[in-house]
Design a protein around this motif. Structure first.
Motif, PDB file in Angstrom:
ATOM      1  N   VAL A   1       1.083  -1.104  -0.182  1.00  0.00           N
ATOM      2  CA  VAL A   1       0.527  -0.049  -0.131  1.00  0.00           C
ATOM      3  C   VAL A   1       0.708   1.470  -0.574  1.00  0.00           C
ATOM      4  CG1 VAL A   1      -1.589   1.517   1.529  1.00  0.00           C
ATOM      5  CG2 VAL A   1      -2.084  -1.298   1.310  1.00  0.00           C
ATOM      6  N   PRO A   2       1.819   1.018   1.151  1.00  0.00           N
ATOM      7  CA  PRO A   2       2.643   2.729   0.808  1.00  0.00           C
ATOM      8  C   PRO A   2       3.226   3.070  -0.632  1.00  0.00           C
ATOM      9  CG  PRO A   2       3.423   1.072   2.144  1.00  0.00           C
ATOM     10  CD  PRO A   2       2.365   0.677   2.067  1.00  0.00           C
ATOM     11  N   LEU A   3       3.894   1.761  -1.287  1.00  0.00           N
ATOM     12  CA  LEU A   3       4.659   2.049  -1.895  1.00  0.00           C
ATOM     13  C   LEU A   3       3.300   2.190  -3.021  1.00  0.00           C
ATOM     14  CD1 LEU A   3       6.513  -1.883  -2.060  1.00  0.00           C
ATOM     15  CD2 LEU A   3       7.332   0.803  -0.868  1.00  0.00           C
ATOM     16  N   VAL A   4       2.277   2.232  -3.324  1.00  0.00           N
ATOM     17  CA  VAL A   4       1.519   2.599  -4.172  1.00  0.00           C
ATOM     18  C   VAL A   4       0.859   3.879  -4.031  1.00  0.00           C
ATOM     19  CG1 VAL A   4      -0.665   1.649  -4.912  1.00  0.00           C
ATOM     20  CG2 VAL A   4       0.449  -0.221  -5.084  1.00  0.00           C
ATOM     21  N   VAL A   5       0.842   3.953  -3.196  1.00  0.00           N
ATOM     22  CA  VAL A   5       0.577   6.013  -2.969  1.00  0.00           C
ATOM     23  C   VAL A   5       1.144   6.607  -3.032  1.00  0.00           C
ATOM     24  CG1 VAL A   5       0.362   7.429  -1.159  1.00  0.00           C
ATOM     25  CG2 VAL A   5      -0.740   5.026  -1.155  1.00  0.00           C
ATOM     26  N   VAL A   6       3.364   5.770  -2.936  1.00  0.00           N
ATOM     27  CA  VAL A   6       3.920   6.722  -3.148  1.00  0.00           C
ATOM     28  C   VAL A   6       3.802   7.098  -4.424  1.00  0.00           C
ATOM     29  CG1 VAL A   6       6.616   7.163  -3.052  1.00  0.00           C
ATOM     30  CG2 VAL A   6       5.609   6.828  -1.539  1.00  0.00           C
ATOM     31  N   SER A   7       3.948   5.800  -5.492  1.00  0.00           N
ATOM     32  CA  SER A   7       4.084   6.170  -6.794  1.00  0.00           C
ATOM     33  C   SER A   7       3.151   6.306  -7.238  1.00  0.00           C
ATOM     34  CB  SER A   7       3.872   4.600  -7.348  1.00  0.00           C
ATOM     35  OG  SER A   7       4.468   4.245  -8.495  1.00  0.00           O
ATOM     36  N   LEU A   8       1.716   7.000  -7.039  1.00  0.00           N
ATOM     37  CA  LEU A   8       0.771   7.737  -7.617  1.00  0.00           C
ATOM     38  C   LEU A   8       0.511   8.556  -7.141  1.00  0.00           C
ATOM     39  CD1 LEU A   8      -1.980   5.273  -7.312  1.00  0.00           C
ATOM     40  CD2 LEU A   8      -0.852   5.462  -8.791  1.00  0.00           C
ATOM     41  N   TRP A   9       1.273   9.260  -6.074  1.00  0.00           N
ATOM     42  CA  TRP A   9       1.993  10.706  -5.765  1.00  0.00           C
ATOM     43  C   TRP A   9       2.230  11.350  -6.716  1.00  0.00           C
ATOM     44  CZ3 TRP A   9       6.347  12.790  -4.165  1.00  0.00           C
ATOM     45  CH2 TRP A   9       6.176  13.599  -4.048  1.00  0.00           C
ATOM     46  N   CYS A  10       3.575  10.300  -6.846  1.00  0.00           N
ATOM     47  CA  CYS A  10       5.018  10.939  -7.827  1.00  0.00           C
ATOM     48  C   CYS A  10       3.910  11.349  -9.574  1.00  0.00           C
ATOM     49  CB  CYS A  10       5.539   9.515  -8.111  1.00  0.00           C
ATOM     50  SG  CYS A  10       7.051   9.536  -6.708  1.00  0.00           S
ATOM     51  N   SER A  11       3.329  10.254  -9.957  1.00  0.00           N
ATOM     52  CA  SER A  11       2.484  10.654 -10.956  1.00  0.00           C
ATOM     53  C   SER A  11       1.788  11.559 -10.618  1.00  0.00           C
ATOM     54  CB  SER A  11       1.370   9.397 -11.436  1.00  0.00           C
ATOM     55  OG  SER A  11       2.217   7.842 -12.265  1.00  0.00           O
ATOM     56  N   TYR A  12       0.880  12.536  -9.309  1.00  0.00           N
ATOM     57  CA  TYR A  12      -0.254  13.204  -9.747  1.00  0.00           C
ATOM     58  C   TYR A  12       1.044  14.791  -9.918  1.00  0.00           C
ATOM     59  CZ  TYR A  12      -3.580  17.153  -8.131  1.00  0.00           C
ATOM     60  OH  TYR A  12      -3.797  18.017  -7.777  1.00  0.00           O
ATOM     61  N   GLN A  13       2.098  14.794  -9.802  1.00  0.00           N
ATOM     62  CA  GLN A  13       2.844  15.537  -9.424  1.00  0.00           C
ATOM     63  C   GLN A  13       4.000  15.593 -10.855  1.00  0.00           C
ATOM     64  OE1 GLN A  13       3.593  17.778  -6.809  1.00  0.00           O
ATOM     65  NE2 GLN A  13       1.630  16.956  -6.233  1.00  0.00           N
ATOM     66  N   ARG A  14       3.799  14.628 -11.725  1.00  0.00           N
ATOM     67  CA  ARG A  14       4.313  14.834 -12.575  1.00  0.00           C
ATOM     68  C   ARG A  14       6.218  14.265 -12.846  1.00  0.00           C
ATOM     69  NH1 ARG A  14       1.425  19.289 -16.859  1.00  0.00           N
ATOM     70  NH2 ARG A  14      -0.497  17.908 -15.944  1.00  0.00           N
ATOM     71  N   ARG A  15       6.583  13.177 -11.304  1.00  0.00           N
ATOM     72  CA  ARG A  15       7.357  12.978 -11.742  1.00  0.00           C
ATOM     73  C   ARG A  15       8.136  11.166 -11.446  1.00  0.00           C
ATOM     74  NH1 ARG A  15       9.753  14.812  -5.515  1.00  0.00           N
ATOM     75  NH2 ARG A  15      10.764  14.074  -5.998  1.00  0.00           N
ATOM     76  N   ASP A  16       7.102  10.521 -12.302  1.00  0.00           N
ATOM     77  CA  ASP A  16       6.770   9.182 -12.430  1.00  0.00           C
ATOM     78  C   ASP A  16       8.328   8.783 -13.055  1.00  0.00           C
ATOM     79  OD1 ASP A  16       5.394  11.046 -14.826  1.00  0.00           O
ATOM     80  OD2 ASP A  16       5.368   9.747 -15.693  1.00  0.00           O
ATOM     81  N   ARG A  17       8.970   9.646 -13.674  1.00  0.00           N
ATOM     82  CA  ARG A  17      10.161   9.421 -14.076  1.00  0.00           C
ATOM     83  C   ARG A  17      11.819   9.165 -13.009  1.00  0.00           C
ATOM     84  NH1 ARG A  17       9.175   5.802 -18.209  1.00  0.00           N
ATOM     85  NH2 ARG A  17       7.581   7.140 -19.999  1.00  0.00           N
ATOM     86  N   SER A  18      11.285  10.086 -11.916  1.00  0.00           N
ATOM     87  CA  SER A  18      12.507  10.550 -10.401  1.00  0.00           C
ATOM     88  C   SER A  18      12.457   8.624  -9.725  1.00  0.00           C
ATOM     89  CB  SER A  18      11.565  10.865  -9.588  1.00  0.00           C
ATOM     90  OG  SER A  18      10.145  10.320  -9.207  1.00  0.00           O
ATOM     91  N   LEU A  19      14.182   9.416  -9.319  1.00  0.00           N
ATOM     92  CA  LEU A  19      14.662   7.836  -8.849  1.00  0.00           C
ATOM     93  C   LEU A  19      13.831   7.376  -7.723  1.00  0.00           C
ATOM     94  CD1 LEU A  19      18.111   8.871  -8.667  1.00  0.00           C
ATOM     95  CD2 LEU A  19      16.945   7.106 -10.087  1.00  0.00           C
TER      96      LEU A  19
END
Length: 230
Positions: free
Chosen positions: A81-99
């Motif tokens: 759950v926390p991994l999915v939440v962090v990844s979706l947050w990165c998508s929302y922030q348009r940081r889906d290509r971040s480390l």
């Protein structure tokens, strides 16, 4: 990255019927996760809603099937759950290509190896060693692929990639030797070859397709090496 941990986990634990709904949940769940990520990245544009709705609906019966066939797997939910939440947050922030996003995605994918083992029996020492090697390999691909495509001209990324793979080769070979799980010679040779690749390949002309095919070949080699009898 989706296939290797699941296949290796099934092979280590021994295939059982409960792996079928687990595999369905894994792939349909990824499609739902990807669709939601794109929807968030696009700031909820309507054109992304149909796949979000379709895959979210499809994932429900898959999840129910897993709960019915392997209810003990519910203990893994807090890890994902926390991994999915962090990844979706990165998508929302348009940081889906971040480390950060790459790292949590790799960790979530690698955890499926342990889940697949757990379906068939206890997660033993060999499973944890193989998990560490798979996780280490895929984290390394994050750096290596960036040096080949998005960060092709970055000296900092090239140095980080070489340093990481050198540590991975030493630590991975040492872990196998210490644990006795796996072939020290084969694992060591593969990890050294991956390290050499980070030195030789960046800067050479290569298309994304060629890089992707190279990663497929490396992933197959990793799978074979990890599953060969000791």
């Amino acid at each position: 990255m989706l296939v290797v941990p699941l296949v290796v986990g099934v092979a280590l634990g021994g295939p059982v019927w409960a792996h079928v709904p687990l595999a369905l949940l894994w792939f349909v769940g990824y499609f739902a996760f990807y669709a939601v990520g794109q929807w968030l990245r696009a700031r909820f544009k309507k054109r992304w809603w149909p796949p979000v709705r379709a895959y979210s609906i499809a994932v429900v019966p898959c999840g129910v099937a897993v709960l019915l066939t392997a209810p003990e797997l519910v203990v893994w939910v807090p890890a994902f759950v926390p991994l999915v939440v962090v990844s979706l947050w990165c998508s929302y922030q348009r940081r889906d290509r971040s480390l950060l996003n790459d790292g949590v995605t790799v960790l979530a994918a690698s955890l499926m190896l342990l889940v697949a083992v757990d379906v068939a029996g206890p997660v033993d020492g060999r499973a944890w060693v193989v998990f560490a090697l798979v996780l280490g390999y895929f984290l390394g691909t994050v750096l290596y692929v960036k040096t080949m495509i998005r960060e092709r001209g970055s000296l900092g990324y090239r140095r980080a990639s070489v340093a990481y793979h050198l540590v991975l080769a030493l630590a991975g070979t040492g872990l196998v030797a210490w644990s006795g799980h796996g072939s020290v010679l084969l694992v060591g040779a593969l990890l050294v070859a991956l390290c050499v690749r980070t030195v030789v390949m960046p800067g050479r002309p290569a298309t994304p397709l060629q890089v992707g095919l190279g990663e497929i070949a490396a992933s197959v080699a990793l799978t074979v090496v990890l599953l060969l009898p000791v």
